[in-house]
Motif scaffolding. Structure first.
Motif, PDB file in Angstrom:
ATOM      1  N   GLY A 179       0.809  -1.215   0.000  1.00  0.00           N
ATOM      2  CA  GLY A 179       0.000   0.000   0.000  1.00  0.00           C
ATOM      3  C   GLY A 179       0.842   1.265   0.000  1.00  0.00           C
ATOM      4  O   GLY A 179       0.316   2.361  -0.087  1.00  0.00           O
ATOM      5  N   LYS A 180       2.164   1.110   0.117  1.00  0.00           N
ATOM      6  CA  LYS A 180       3.013   2.304   0.185  1.00  0.00           C
ATOM      7  C   LYS A 180       3.917   2.394  -1.039  1.00  0.00           C
ATOM      8  O   LYS A 180       4.104   1.415  -1.765  1.00  0.00           O
ATOM      9  CB  LYS A 180       3.889   2.234   1.443  1.00  0.00           C
ATOM     10  N   ASP A 181       4.505   3.561  -1.226  1.00  0.00           N
ATOM     11  CA  ASP A 181       5.558   3.705  -2.233  1.00  0.00           C
ATOM     12  C   ASP A 181       6.789   2.979  -1.713  1.00  0.00           C
ATOM     13  O   ASP A 181       7.053   2.976  -0.499  1.00  0.00           O
ATOM     14  CB  ASP A 181       5.920   5.181  -2.414  1.00  0.00           C
ATOM     15  N   VAL A 182       7.524   2.370  -2.633  1.00  0.00           N
ATOM     16  CA  VAL A 182       8.764   1.726  -2.219  1.00  0.00           C
ATOM     17  C   VAL A 182       9.931   2.432  -2.890  1.00  0.00           C
ATOM     18  O   VAL A 182       9.988   2.537  -4.114  1.00  0.00           O
ATOM     19  CB  VAL A 182       8.774   0.218  -2.580  1.00  0.00           C
ATOM     20  N   LEU A 183      10.841   2.926  -2.050  1.00  0.00           N
ATOM     21  CA  LEU A 183      12.040   3.601  -2.545  1.00  0.00           C
ATOM     22  C   LEU A 183      13.216   2.654  -2.359  1.00  0.00           C
ATOM     23  O   LEU A 183      13.497   2.208  -1.244  1.00  0.00           O
ATOM     24  CB  LEU A 183      12.277   4.886  -1.746  1.00  0.00           C
ATOM     25  N   ILE A 184      13.896   2.340  -3.444  1.00  0.00           N
ATOM     26  CA  ILE A 184      15.047   1.455  -3.373  1.00  0.00           C
ATOM     27  C   ILE A 184      16.292   2.262  -3.689  1.00  0.00           C
ATOM     28  O   ILE A 184      16.352   2.931  -4.730  1.00  0.00           O
ATOM     29  CB  ILE A 184      14.854   0.261  -4.333  1.00  0.00           C
ATOM     30  N   VAL A 185      17.249   2.257  -2.759  1.00  0.00           N
ATOM     31  CA  VAL A 185      18.486   2.988  -2.978  1.00  0.00           C
ATOM     32  C   VAL A 185      19.635   1.996  -2.906  1.00  0.00           C
ATOM     33  O   VAL A 185      19.817   1.317  -1.892  1.00  0.00           O
ATOM     34  CB  VAL A 185      18.690   4.109  -1.932  1.00  0.00           C
ATOM     35  N   HIS A 238       3.665  -8.228  -7.943  1.00  0.00           N
ATOM     36  CA  HIS A 238       2.467  -7.884  -7.167  1.00  0.00           C
ATOM     37  C   HIS A 238       2.270  -6.376  -7.248  1.00  0.00           C
ATOM     38  O   HIS A 238       2.152  -5.694  -6.229  1.00  0.00           O
ATOM     39  CB  HIS A 238       2.624  -8.325  -5.710  1.00  0.00           C
ATOM     40  N   ARG A 239       2.225  -5.877  -8.485  1.00  0.00           N
ATOM     41  CA  ARG A 239       2.283  -4.433  -8.724  1.00  0.00           C
ATOM     42  C   ARG A 239       1.158  -3.661  -8.020  1.00  0.00           C
ATOM     43  O   ARG A 239       1.359  -2.575  -7.503  1.00  0.00           O
ATOM     44  CB  ARG A 239       2.227  -4.173 -10.251  1.00  0.00           C
ATOM     45  N   ALA A 240      -0.052  -4.265  -7.982  1.00  0.00           N
ATOM     46  CA  ALA A 240      -1.205  -3.556  -7.418  1.00  0.00           C
ATOM     47  C   ALA A 240      -1.086  -3.395  -5.898  1.00  0.00           C
ATOM     48  O   ALA A 240      -1.761  -2.550  -5.294  1.00  0.00           O
ATOM     49  CB  ALA A 240      -2.488  -4.298  -7.767  1.00  0.00           C
ATOM     50  N   ASP A 241      -0.245  -4.219  -5.267  1.00  0.00           N
ATOM     51  CA  ASP A 241      -0.115  -4.145  -3.804  1.00  0.00           C
ATOM     52  C   ASP A 241       0.707  -2.941  -3.345  1.00  0.00           C
ATOM     53  O   ASP A 241       0.728  -2.617  -2.161  1.00  0.00           O
ATOM     54  CB  ASP A 241       0.573  -5.407  -3.266  1.00  0.00           C
ATOM     55  N   TYR A 242       1.418  -2.315  -4.277  1.00  0.00           N
ATOM     56  CA  TYR A 242       2.336  -1.248  -3.881  1.00  0.00           C
ATOM     57  C   TYR A 242       2.045   0.039  -4.635  1.00  0.00           C
ATOM     58  O   TYR A 242       1.418   0.019  -5.693  1.00  0.00           O
ATOM     59  CB  TYR A 242       3.790  -1.684  -4.130  1.00  0.00           C
ATOM     60  N   GLY A 243       2.503   1.138  -4.080  1.00  0.00           N
ATOM     61  CA  GLY A 243       2.374   2.431  -4.755  1.00  0.00           C
ATOM     62  C   GLY A 243       3.485   2.574  -5.786  1.00  0.00           C
ATOM     63  O   GLY A 243       3.819   1.630  -6.503  1.00  0.00           O
ATOM     64  N   ARG A 244       4.100   3.727  -5.840  1.00  0.00           N
ATOM     65  CA  ARG A 244       5.163   3.948  -6.821  1.00  0.00           C
ATOM     66  C   ARG A 244       6.404   3.136  -6.459  1.00  0.00           C
ATOM     67  O   ARG A 244       6.694   2.876  -5.283  1.00  0.00           O
ATOM     68  CB  ARG A 244       5.537   5.428  -6.834  1.00  0.00           C
ATOM     69  N   LEU A 245       7.140   2.743  -7.491  1.00  0.00           N
ATOM     70  CA  LEU A 245       8.443   2.106  -7.283  1.00  0.00           C
ATOM     71  C   LEU A 245       9.513   3.086  -7.749  1.00  0.00           C
ATOM     72  O   LEU A 245       9.517   3.516  -8.908  1.00  0.00           O
ATOM     73  CB  LEU A 245       8.534   0.808  -8.096  1.00  0.00           C
ATOM     74  N   ILE A 246      10.379   3.449  -6.793  1.00  0.00           N
ATOM     75  CA  ILE A 246      11.456   4.385  -7.130  1.00  0.00           C
ATOM     76  C   ILE A 246      12.784   3.678  -6.880  1.00  0.00           C
ATOM     77  O   ILE A 246      13.024   3.164  -5.781  1.00  0.00           O
ATOM     78  CB  ILE A 246      11.376   5.654  -6.254  1.00  0.00           C
ATOM     79  N   VAL A 247      13.615   3.607  -7.912  1.00  0.00           N
ATOM     80  CA  VAL A 247      14.921   2.974  -7.762  1.00  0.00           C
ATOM     81  C   VAL A 247      16.001   4.009  -8.036  1.00  0.00           C
ATOM     82  O   VAL A 247      16.037   4.603  -9.120  1.00  0.00           O
ATOM     83  CB  VAL A 247      15.082   1.783  -8.744  1.00  0.00           C
ATOM     84  N   LEU A 248      16.858   4.232  -7.045  1.00  0.00           N
ATOM     85  CA  LEU A 248      18.001   5.128  -7.224  1.00  0.00           C
ATOM     86  C   LEU A 248      19.258   4.282  -7.096  1.00  0.00           C
ATOM     87  O   LEU A 248      19.464   3.601  -6.094  1.00  0.00           O
ATOM     88  CB  LEU A 248      17.997   6.231  -6.154  1.00  0.00           C
ATOM     89  N   TYR A 249      20.069   4.327  -8.119  1.00  0.00           N
ATOM     90  CA  TYR A 249      21.199   3.410  -8.173  1.00  0.00           C
ATOM     91  C   TYR A 249      22.470   4.155  -8.530  1.00  0.00           C
ATOM     92  O   TYR A 249      22.526   4.873  -9.528  1.00  0.00           O
ATOM     93  CB  TYR A 249      20.890   2.315  -9.207  1.00  0.00           C
ATOM     94  N   GLY A 250      23.485   3.981  -7.731  1.00  0.00           N
ATOM     95  CA  GLY A 250      24.774   4.617  -7.988  1.00  0.00           C
ATOM     96  C   GLY A 250      25.868   3.588  -8.195  1.00  0.00           C
ATOM     97  O   GLY A 250      25.915   2.574  -7.503  1.00  0.00           O
ATOM     98  N   ALA A 251      26.727   3.849  -9.176  1.00  0.00           N
ATOM     99  CA  ALA A 251      27.869   2.964  -9.393  1.00  0.00           C
ATOM    100  C   ALA A 251      29.091   3.825  -9.676  1.00  0.00           C
ATOM    101  O   ALA A 251      28.978   5.040  -9.867  1.00  0.00           O
ATOM    102  CB  ALA A 251      27.608   2.019 -10.563  1.00  0.00           C
ATOM    103  N   ARG A 252      30.275   3.176  -9.717  1.00  0.00           N
ATOM    104  CA  ARG A 252      31.490   3.958  -9.899  1.00  0.00           C
ATOM    105  C   ARG A 252      31.574   4.561 -11.309  1.00  0.00           C
ATOM    106  O   ARG A 252      31.919   5.707 -11.483  1.00  0.00           O
ATOM    107  CB  ARG A 252      32.730   3.093  -9.624  1.00  0.00           C
TER     108      ARG A 252
END
Lengths: 344, 286
Positions: free
Chosen positions: B119-125, B144-158
């Protein structure tokens, strides 16, 4: 709990009965110190001893233990050698039994350690009363008395041992020895109580463990850790002789010319430089000061958070084993800021 | 053998003994990072896992080490691991060939709170290889896309060459209700994306405090700054979850190497709600 008494002269007779229950190990004198060892004859046993070099931990978590053997084509076969050896530890002090009770909790947590558990099931413990020397502070650590963890426990009451029967097996040993055990009367109980009361006065060392975890939190940045790090040799002696240090390393022995072999665990110490080292080269506890601080924090702070009491039982072994005289009681006193070292 | 078996009959599984696994596939992600798919080598199936858990992988004749599971939790037939070659053992692990047999123990450890995040947004860092233990969570959310709000992925690499799962990241970025941003420390001429540390991406993201769960994995110094940013933006410490790394030997809470304050990372972690470890996080040489 069944409480009986045994005339001291009859202990030899009882020991001969006990031998039928397994291989008897007891403290034996070796170069002026004591070690738990398999008895060749009962007369070798020294039941009035200060402390053994290594605690009985070595029977439950051997210094080196093979866990399994493997062969790439066939898989992994658990190793059970020695796990079913019925051993009787005769003459274990209360602090050491307390330490085994602590290890019991560690090795039966979220996961069980079947090796430890099998050995624990097959080792009989006969405890014996002791009197504190200049390194003992078990009373401060609340480990001068145990109410479980033994099969039998003998208290010296002068002409007799007062025997506490801890388990059904302990009771079997009493019953197998015929009528040499006698019932206790009111005078025996009084005698026991008087000796128990007097024993507290015999302690030369005392530390206050109330609010010690909080004081450790407050003293995390204390200069004392740098100072101890400067003295500590990272030899790990304190861990090896500690009855509750249970860290182990895991390594394989691989056969030459094949990929088959066995995996063994060996005693390890958080004072060793490699303890927190990972493959990237990062060492989460690199400096020696961090490592010795960590050992104190796990004993007196971290363990309290998880198990409700310090893992230290006050046996004094680390004090006598340290080659540079790092003394846990002094460290605690200094952290507490108690300057009165007159008693030491 | 009999004694251990008797212990097992008492209900004590011997978690110290691995099962045999067969390497089914090895995929090169970057110059030093590879993804291995492992299938059971016997009739016994490999145990299922929760996103964020790890296994102890064993290379015959070399040794054992903890590796996060990076595959789809729904895929029951095999376990997938993404390994960066940094030492002798990881080097040997990534050079396994399909058909090679390895040892697998586990899965062990705590997992990402995907139930609580419903039910919430998921922020992945994620930082670097830290994306690996987060990928199963992304798979789960997408399934299970309907179970969650927005999906935010922030990804850093060298650098751009160090980005793992690159094609997948591009696919995720095209999904509706998903915001996927990558940044690198050093861009080079061919890179048209973001340059800088991962916290620099927060300016492009609108976060809803009390309605967002953050799952974070990367170097500790990165996680410290990410948490600082997220707290500044009003996220609750109990909604921030981090995955930590330490030396591990047994994986089951005995050997002592992974201690972190009063916690054993292998059984109490590796994933913790931030508020549970706040008082230790960032302490020097804990």
């Amino acid at each position: 709990m069944k409480i009986l008494k045994l005339r001291k002269e009859k202990l030899d007779l009882f020991a001969s009965v006990v031998q039928q229950f397994g291989e008897v190990h007891a403290p034996v004198e070796q170069d002026g110190k004591y070690v738990f060892k398999r008895l060749r004859r009962w007369s070798e046993a020294r039941l009035e001893y200060d402390r053994t070099i290594l605690p009985p931990k070595k029977y439950f978590l051997p210094p080196r233990e093979t866990l399994f053997r493997y062969r790439p084509g066939e898989g992994f076969a658990p190793c059970s050698e020695g796990l079913d050896q019925r051993t009787i530890l005769f003459g274990v002090h209360a602090c050491d039994i307390y330490a085994i009770n602590i290890l019991d909790r560690v090795f039966a947590g979220k996961y069980n350690d079947p090796y430890y558990q099998a050995r624990r099931r097959n080792i009989v413990i006969i405890g014996i009363d002791c009197s504190p020397d200049q390194h003992c502070f078990c009373r401060s650590m609340r480990a001068d008395f145990v109410d479980h963890g033994f099969d039998l426990f003998f208290y010296d009451t002068g002409d007799y041992y007062q025997a506490l029967v801890g388990t059904a097996l302990g009771d079997d040993m009493v019953l197998a020895s015929g009528s040499i055990f006698e019932a206790v009367d009111a005078a025996d109980i009084d005698n026991y109580k008087r000796r128990s009361w007097n024993k507290r006065r015999a302690f030369q060392l005392e530390v206050e463990i109330r609010d010690l975890p909080e004081i450790f939190e407050m003293e995390y940045q204390s200069g004392i850790w740098e100072e101890l790090g400067g003295r500590c040799l990272s030899c790990g002696s304190c861990s090896m002789v500690c009855p509750t240090c249970y860290c182990f390393d895991v390594a394989d022995d691989v056969e030459l010319g094949s990929l088959a072999g066995s995996r063994a665990r060996t005693w390890d110490s958080c004072l060793f430089a490699s303890h927190a080292l990972v493959a990237s080269g990062e060492n989460f506890r690199g400096p020696r000061a961090s490592r010795i601080k960590f050992r104190f924090y796990h004993k007196q702070r971290g363990f309290v958070a998880e198990y409700g009491r310090p893992s230290c039982v006050g046996c004094g072994r680390c004090i006598s084993a340290c080659p540079v005289n790092i003394d846990v009681v002094q460290v605690i006193e200094r952290l507490r800021g108690v300057q009165d070292a007159g008693s030491r | 053998m009999a004694v251990i078996e008797a212990e097992q009959e008492r209900g004590l599984a011997n978690a110290m003994v691995p099962a045999l696994g067969r390497v089914a596939q090895v995929k090169k992600e970057t110059s030093d990072t590879f993804t291995l798919a492992v299938e059971p080598a016997s009739a016994e199936p490999l145990a299922g896992f929760q996103p964020g858990q790890f296994s102890m992988l064993y290379v015959f004749g070399a040794g054992e080490l903890p590796i996060s599971i990076s595959g789809d939790p729904q895929e029951r037939s095999r376990l997938v691991y993404t390994v960066r070659s940094v030492g002798k053992l990881t080097q040997l692990l990534v050079s396994r060939k399909p058909g090679d047999v390895i040892g697998v123990r586990g899965p062990y450890g705590t997992h990402w709170p995907l139930k609580a995040a419903r039910g919430k947004d998921v922020l992945i860092v994620a930082g670097g290889i830290g994306l690996a233990p987060l990928r199963p969570a992304i798979y789960h959310i997408l399934r299970h896309r309907a179970d969650y709000g927005r999906l935010i992925v922030l990804y850093g690499a060298r650098s751009p060459r160090d980005l793992i799962y690159r094609r997948q990241i591009e696919e995720w970025a095209r999904l509706p209700d998903a915001q996927v941003l990558a940044t690198v420390d050093y861009g080079g001429v061919a890179w048209h994306g973001h340059v800088g540390v991962v916290t620099g991406l927060f300016r492009y993201v609108r976060l809803q405090p009390f309605h967002t769960v953050a799952l974070i994995c990367g170097p500790e110094i990165m996680m410290r700054y990410v948490i600082w940013e997220l707290e500044t933006r009003g996220l609750q410490p109990g909604d921030l979850h981090i995955s930590l790394e330490r030396n591990m030997k047994c994986g089951i809470g005995f050997c002592g190497h992974c201690q972190y304050g009063p916690n054993f990372l292998c059984k109490d972690g590796p994933i913790f709600p931030y508020h549970e470890i706040r008082s230790w996080f960032g302490k020097y040489e804990l």
